[in-house]
Write an enzyme that holds these catalytic residues in place. Structure first.
Site, PDB file in Angstrom:
ATOM      1  CE  LYS A   1     -23.529  90.801  41.675  1.00  0.00           C
ATOM      2  NZ  LYS A   1     -24.093  91.870  40.869  1.00  0.00           N
TER       3      LYS A   1
ATOM      4  N   PRO B   1     -13.848  95.566  42.589  1.00  0.00           N
ATOM      5  CG  PRO B   1     -14.811  96.065  40.524  1.00  0.00           C
ATOM      6  CD  PRO B   1     -14.057  95.004  41.249  1.00  0.00           C
TER       7      PRO B   1
ATOM      8  N   GLY C   1     -19.163  98.602  42.508  1.00  0.00           N
ATOM      9  CA  GLY C   1     -18.979  98.365  41.084  1.00  0.00           C
ATOM     10  C   GLY C   1     -20.029  97.479  40.437  1.00  0.00           C
ATOM     11  N   GLY C   2     -20.957  96.928  41.221  1.00  0.00           N
ATOM     12  CA  GLY C   2     -21.940  96.007  40.642  1.00  0.00           C
ATOM     13  C   GLY C   2     -21.397  94.603  40.499  1.00  0.00           C
TER      14      GLY C   2
ATOM     15  CB  ALA D   1     -21.470  90.659  44.581  1.00  0.00           C
TER      16      ALA D   1
ATOM     17  N   GLY E   1     -18.914  93.969  48.300  1.00  0.00           N
ATOM     18  CA  GLY E   1     -19.308  94.031  49.711  1.00  0.00           C
ATOM     19  C   GLY E   1     -19.915  92.709  50.157  1.00  0.00           C
TER      20      GLY E   1
ATOM     21  CB  ALA F   1     -17.121  89.107  47.901  1.00  0.00           C
TER      22      ALA F   1
ATOM     23  CG  ASP G   1     -26.252  90.605  44.979  1.00  0.00           C
ATOM     24  OD1 ASP G   1     -27.400  90.197  44.702  1.00  0.00           O
ATOM     25  OD2 ASP G   1     -25.691  91.534  44.383  1.00  0.00           O
TER      26      ASP G   1
HETATM   27  O1  C5P Z   1     -30.173  93.317  49.674  1.00  0.00           O
HETATM   28  P1  C5P Z   1     -29.195  94.420  49.528  1.00  0.00           P
HETATM   29  O2  C5P Z   1     -28.915  95.120  50.833  1.00  0.00           O
HETATM   30  O3  C5P Z   1     -27.956  94.064  48.807  1.00  0.00           O
HETATM   31  O4  C5P Z   1     -29.907  95.489  48.615  1.00  0.00           O
HETATM   32  C1  C5P Z   1     -29.406  96.792  48.479  1.00  0.00           C
HETATM   33  C2  C5P Z   1     -30.513  97.676  47.922  1.00  0.00           C
HETATM   34  O5  C5P Z   1     -30.786  97.327  46.576  1.00  0.00           O
HETATM   35  C3  C5P Z   1     -31.859  97.557  48.635  1.00  0.00           C
HETATM   36  O6  C5P Z   1     -31.927  98.414  49.736  1.00  0.00           O
HETATM   37  C4  C5P Z   1     -32.831  97.953  47.549  1.00  0.00           C
HETATM   38  O7  C5P Z   1     -32.851  99.357  47.412  1.00  0.00           O
HETATM   39  C5  C5P Z   1     -32.175  97.397  46.302  1.00  0.00           C
HETATM   40  N1  C5P Z   1     -32.680  96.065  45.928  1.00  0.00           N
HETATM   41  C6  C5P Z   1     -33.945  95.946  45.386  1.00  0.00           C
HETATM   42  N2  C5P Z   1     -34.409  94.715  45.033  1.00  0.00           N
HETATM   43  C7  C5P Z   1     -33.629  93.619  45.175  1.00  0.00           C
HETATM   44  C8  C5P Z   1     -32.339  93.723  45.703  1.00  0.00           C
HETATM   45  C9  C5P Z   1     -31.878  94.966  46.085  1.00  0.00           C
HETATM   46  O8  C5P Z   1     -34.662  96.935  45.251  1.00  0.00           O
HETATM   47  N3  C5P Z   1     -34.104  92.452  44.798  1.00  0.00           N
END
Ligand code: C5P
Length: 304
Positions: free
Chosen positions: A12, A97, A100-101, A103, A105, A107, A139
């Site tokens: 994404k 990647p 990489g920003g 998503a 992992g 996915a 995500d």
């Molecule tokens: O939800 P996920 O595990 O992908 O989020 C990874 C990290 O990104 C969280 O531990 C948090 O530090 C940050 N995050 C956040 N606010 C969000 C989504 C993610 O601060 N809405």
């Protein structure tokens, strides 16, 4: 029981990522407009003596193969819910990647969930799968759904968005990864002492997506990613990559999600090739990819 199931899952880009102040739980409220793009990981689930994760692809060495991998966590979560032993081999063919920003992992988490669901014949409903996805990460639900969607809350509450046409993109992969929590912490540091407004979705951006209007989307993209200043602060070299893409004729350039992959919106596949060539020649990135959007969410491609 089936012999094996393969699921294909898209990456994404966030065409908008409006970030609010840190909440009490440490997460941030978002207005997150996800667009699935045609770069894919593939997850194959096969019965095995015990849970095992393997990975192949250029970045495979960067992927953890233990139970921190979202694919492993997805299998464990589904197995626990249905009282099944999580004895499955999950093989990931990685093209998205790592760190990489985009998503990647997430996915793999969504892909493993769908693959194990089909392999074990659990018959979980879509809502149940989405609930497990939301527990795995902010995500992950979008990786299952694909297309385009608005994510609110921490990004996991999805509203599907209409997309009226194809959008063409170039992605520039960076030399190293960025940790999403680190980028959010940098956002907190950069905004400390300021009044961070509640995140608001851009109506112009949603209209551009709905019309399939590339120029209108390009006009809405500058400053649409509130994590971009934080990503640039941690990875200043990305500014040169963004500049190189714009100079080569990209209609808009932005950091993808928490970065460090950079995304370039272009008018058509020819422009994509030109911009990708110029980015490669600029030596400001590791590699480039061209693709289009929207892409389908997690899809079973093989079930034997
Ligand atoms: O939800 P996920 O595990 O992908 O989020 C990874 C990290 O990104 C969280 O531990 C948090 O530090 C940050 N995050 C956040 N606010 C969000 C989504 C993610 O601060 N809405």
């Amino acid at each position: 029981m089936s012999a094996s199931v393969t699921v294909r899952v898209p990456a994404k880009v966030n065409v908008q990522l409006a970030v609010g102040a840190a909440r009490a739980d440490g997460f941030h409220d978002l207005a997150n407009v996800f667009l699935a793009v045609g770069l894919y990981d593939e997850v194959t689930a096969t019965p095995a003596a015990e849970l095992r994760v393997t990975c192949e692809g250029p970045d495979a060495a960067l992927v953890p193969l233990d139970r921190t991998n979202l694919a492993a966590r997805a299998a464990l979560a589904l197995a626990a819910r249905y009282g099944i032993e999580p004895d499955v081999h999950l093989h990931i063919v990685k093209d998205i990647p790592v760190a990489g920003g985009m998503a990647g992992g997430s996915a793999d988490g969504a892909g493993a969930l769908l693959a194990c669901d089909a392999l074990w014949g659990t018959g979980a409903s879509r809502d149940e799968l989405l609930e497990i996805c939301a527990e795995l990460g902010s995500d992950v639900p979008f990786s299952l759904v694909g297309g385009a969607a608005l994510g609110t809350g921490r990004g996991e509450r999805l509203t599907v968005l209409p997309v009226g046409g194809a959008f063409h993109w170039v992605f520039a992969m960076a030399d190293r990864g960025l940790s999403t929590p680190a980028v959010f912490r940098e956002f907190d540091r950069l905004t400390a002492g300021t009044d961070v407004p509640a995140p608001v979705t851009s109506e112009d951006l949603l209209a551009a997506l709905a019309k399939g209007d590339t120029d209108a989307l390009a006009a809405a993209l500058p400053h649409s990613n509130d994590l971009q200043p934080a990503a640039l602060s941690l990875y200043p070299e990305l500014a040169a990559t963004l500049d190189a893409g714009l100079r080569a004729g990209a209609l808009a350039a932005l950091v993808s999600g928490s970065g460090p992959t950079t995304a370039f919106l272009v008018s058509d596949p020819d422009a994509a090739s030109r911009v990708a060539g110029a980015l490669a020649a600029s030596a400001t990135c590791r590699t480039t990819r061209t693709t289009s959007a929207p892409a389908r969410g997690a899809t079973v491609t093989h079930h034997a």
